[in-house]
Design a protein around this motif. Structure first.
Motif, PDB file in Angstrom:
ATOM      1  N   ASP A 270      46.270  85.328 143.239  1.00 18.41           N
ATOM      2  CA  ASP A 270      47.332  86.113 142.611  1.00 18.41           C
ATOM      3  C   ASP A 270      48.141  85.207 141.683  1.00 18.41           C
ATOM      4  O   ASP A 270      48.765  84.260 142.139  1.00 18.41           O
ATOM      5  CB  ASP A 270      48.236  86.677 143.728  1.00 18.41           C
TER       6      ASP A 270
ATOM      7  N   GLU B 105      50.897  85.453 140.495  1.00 16.52           N
ATOM      8  CA  GLU B 105      52.332  85.405 140.826  1.00 16.52           C
ATOM      9  C   GLU B 105      52.624  84.369 141.921  1.00 16.52           C
ATOM     10  O   GLU B 105      53.768  83.943 142.078  1.00 16.52           O
ATOM     11  CB  GLU B 105      52.809  86.769 141.350  1.00 16.52           C
ATOM     12  N   GLU B 106      51.616  84.020 142.673  1.00 15.91           N
ATOM     13  CA  GLU B 106      51.833  83.058 143.755  1.00 15.91           C
ATOM     14  C   GLU B 106      51.869  81.645 143.180  1.00 15.91           C
ATOM     15  O   GLU B 106      51.268  81.367 142.141  1.00 15.91           O
ATOM     16  CB  GLU B 106      50.684  83.178 144.778  1.00 15.91           C
ATOM     17  N   HIS B 107      52.584  80.759 143.862  1.00 16.42           N
ATOM     18  CA  HIS B 107      52.716  79.399 143.365  1.00 16.42           C
ATOM     19  C   HIS B 107      51.405  78.617 143.458  1.00 16.42           C
ATOM     20  O   HIS B 107      50.713  78.704 144.448  1.00 16.42           O
ATOM     21  CB  HIS B 107      53.815  78.672 144.149  1.00 16.42           C
TER      22      HIS B 107
END
Ligand code: WT7
Length: 637
Positions: free
Chosen positions: A88, A90-92
């Motif tokens: 994803d 959006e994940e770090h």
């Protein structure tokens, strides 16, 4: 880090090639000298292809992780070893320096020891593409345990078969894995696999998806808990086990023409030397470059060119958890832009699938950091090659078309980026140290250029497979018995007027679907597991994106529901037995298969029909019942 064995120009290629043929031992002795050995070898090479018995760097002692980690700490300790991009966006993301990686591998190696794993034990690794997968692989190597990574797409049954074959008593897995919009419950698949495998002593489970899992008391432990235990024990280091050059490093299962996958065994020293040598030379890696290989570590490409080759070279390797088309078809281009990737190594299937989305997803991304492009796993068609060249490399980046196999450990035939010229759809020239030959049916070597035949290699290279696990005879018969004194690849190839090789595809009953090898016999066995199936025959056919698609002819007993439902049931059966990658693209129900009087299925006819050819089916006079051919032609899907 500089590489004494890096070839710098076309003349350098020529002279290295010559030396590698006239004095193979001198050539490889020089390459091997730039690694860290606990004890130097007594003899570079001892071999015969008859048994086969192949030993490189005889009596040398080493540990591959000291070459991938320890020796870099002084100079590259704070440099990124692994950049991890999650599924994803959006994940770090995570950046793991060489120092971090050394610490994590040492810690987890201690976890393995604490759980009873010893040198020589087989450890099955069934995980998604998270850094812990690379850490698990390296931790096994650190203590001399033999890893057997099983790709996360294989079914419980396939895992159980592999566990049995290797008698693997330890498993490392995750609760689940993210892939695009899917969440794959890996631990639950392992639980299914273990119903019949009572010999498994420990299952170590890393947390990723937080999918609920069932943990069996005494057998299943959490990765994170085990790490805490070793943390409180004090010493964070884990001394590397001293390995003999020829000790096995890992097993990796791959399909052959029989129903049972083979456990290809690679050894410590030869594999290390060859993967590093080929990584540096084929991609022309320069210190500081960011290398992005899009394969999964569950395949040989990931072993050699995400983990071992790049890390032994002190490179920065990018590991991507997701898929090229989620959340959209710009995912690769996002990643290249975000990390300023210099080398992109991917499969023709991925290129063809991304081509299908047009140029929209490519636009708006800065791809100017790219220097080298690569392809692997299957022949690349000219259209895909040109699209890759124009729209991704912007005609500035050499494309290396790398031919190799699970059994070869590393790239054997490829151009070298910017050093030797590429040619669309051609793997081109052998690396120095590799001696390919083309032979005819009888094994007679075809000399000169402008010829085609079966591809063999006549001299060993350091990362050639040593055996097939638990069955050396199978290794001999499969690879060394077809032609005397040669390794037979199973591929057909032609050599053009300039001596460039073009690989034309498998000449055995092995399919190449999306760059993955699948044996037709394996798929047939899986289909035949369905209660209603009498028999089946599987062939490949040209597929626009996958390269080859799977076409199944199925003789079905009593059809109860409608055909569409029965097809679904068969697909479900194949998914259960092997995994979704082996699902047929087409299923045609037939009343019988074309067989000779001796009962042999005439696959040639089935192949032609699947390819859409209905006119020139060749001689059908030896068929028991020529009538079935008419029916098959008329029922083509
Ligand atoms: C088979 C090996 C090599 C790692 C990935 C696949 C085919 C591989 C090429 C290429 C044409 C290729 C061959 C080979 N293949 N690379 N550049 N051009 N064909 O490994 O699963 O062991 O499959 O892939 O048919 O025998 P693998």
């Amino acid at each position: 880090m500089s590489y004494s064995f890096q070839i710098k120009d076309a003349a350098g290629y020529q002279s290295a090639y010559k030396k590698s043929v006239s004095d193979p031992e001198g050539f490889w002795g020089d390459v091997a000298s730039s690694f860290y050995w606990r004890k130097k070898w007594d003899k570079v090479l001892d071999w015969n292809f008859k048994e086969p018995n192949i030993k490189w760097f005889v009596n040398g002692k080493l540990n591959i992780t000291e070459n991938c980690l320890d020796r870099h700490l002084g100079t590259l300790g704070n440099r990124p070893a692994i950049i991890w991009e999650p599924n994803d966006p959006e994940e770090h993301h995570r950046v793991i320096t060489y120092r971090d990686l050394y610490n994590k591998v040492s810690q987890f190696a201690n976890v393995l020891k604490n759980n009873g794993v010893k040198k020589g034990d087989r450890v099955c690794i069934y995980m998604g593409m998270i850094p812990e997968l690379a850490i698990a692989v390296l931790a096994c190597a650190r203590i001399g345990a033999i890893h057997s990574v099983v790709f996360g797409g294989f079914s419980a049954q396939s895992i159980a078969d592999r566990l049995y074959d290797a008698n693997a008593e330890y498993i490392i897995t995750c609760d689940g894995a993210f892939r695009g919009n899917k969440d794959i419950p890996l631990k639950s698949v392992i639980d299914d696999a273990l119903v019949g495998c009572r010999f498994v002593k420990k299952v170590i489970v890393a947390t990723r998806t937080r999918t609920p899992v069932s943990m069996l008391k005494g057998r299943d432990v959490w990765w994170e808990d085990e790490i805490k235990k070793v943390e409180t024990m004090g010493n964070p280091d884990c001394p590397a086990e001293e390995m003999d050059a020829e000790d096995p490093l890992f097993i990796l299962y791959t399909s052959g023409s029989t129903g049972k996958p083979k456990g290809v065994v690679h050894s410590c020293a030869g594999y290390m030397v060859y993967t590093t040598y080929s990584f540096v030379n084929v991609f022309q890696y320069q210190p500081g470059d960011i290398h992005f290989c899009t394969a999964d570590i569950g395949w040989i490409t990931g072993h050699s060119y995400i983990v071992y080759g790049p890390l032994a070279a002190g490179a920065t390797t990018l590991m991507f958890e997701g898929v090229p088309t989620w959340p959209d078809a710009g995912r690769f281009w996002d990643i290249i832009d975000k990390y300023k990737v210099n080398i992109l190594y991917t499969a023709p299937t991925a290129i063809r699938s991304l081509m299908g989305f047009g140029l929209g997803p490519v636009q708006g991304h800065d791809l100017s950091s790219l220097k080298v492009l690569g392809t692997v796993g299957e022949p690349i068609n000219e259209e895909a090659w040109h699209w890759y060249d124009e729209h991704i490399g912007k005609k500035r980046c050499p494309i290396v078309d790398t031919w190799w196999q699970t059994e070869t450990g590393g790239v054997l035939i490829s151009n070298m980026a910017g050093i030797t010229p590429g040619k669309p759809a051609h793997a081109t020239l052998p690396l120095p140290g590799v001696q390919p030959v083309l032979v005819d049916e009888k094994g007679v070597e075809l000399e000169g250029n402008g010829v085609s035949g079966n591809l063999c290699i006549k001299h060993p290279w350091p990362s050639i497979l040593r055996t097939t696990y638990g069955d050396h005879e199978r290794c001999r018969v499969n690879y060394f018995a077809t032609y005397e004194n040669m390794y037979f690849t199973g591929d057909g190839a032609l050599r053009d007027e300039e001596g460039n090789y073009r690989i034309t595809g498998r000449v055995d009953d092995v399919l190449n679907v999306s760059g993955h090898r699948i044996g037709t016999a394996e798929v047939e066995n899986a289909i035949n597991m369905h209660a209603g199936v009498v028999e089946s025959a599987v062939v490949g056919y040209p597929h626009d994106i996958k390269g080859q698609g799977i076409y199944a002819y199925v003789v079905f007993g009593q059809m109860h529901g409608d055909e569409a439902l029965t097809r679904q049931d068969i697909l479900q059966t194949v998914t259960r037995v092997i995994g979704p990658i082996a699902k047929p693209d087409k299923i045609q129900f037939v009343s019988g298969l074309p067989k000779t009087r001796s009962g042999k299925i005439m696959r040639r006819i089935l192949r032609k029909v699947a390819e859409g050819e209905t006119e020139n089916l060749g001689d059908t006079s030896t068929l028991l019942d020529p009538g079935v051919v008419e029916e098959i032609k008329n029922g083509k899907i």
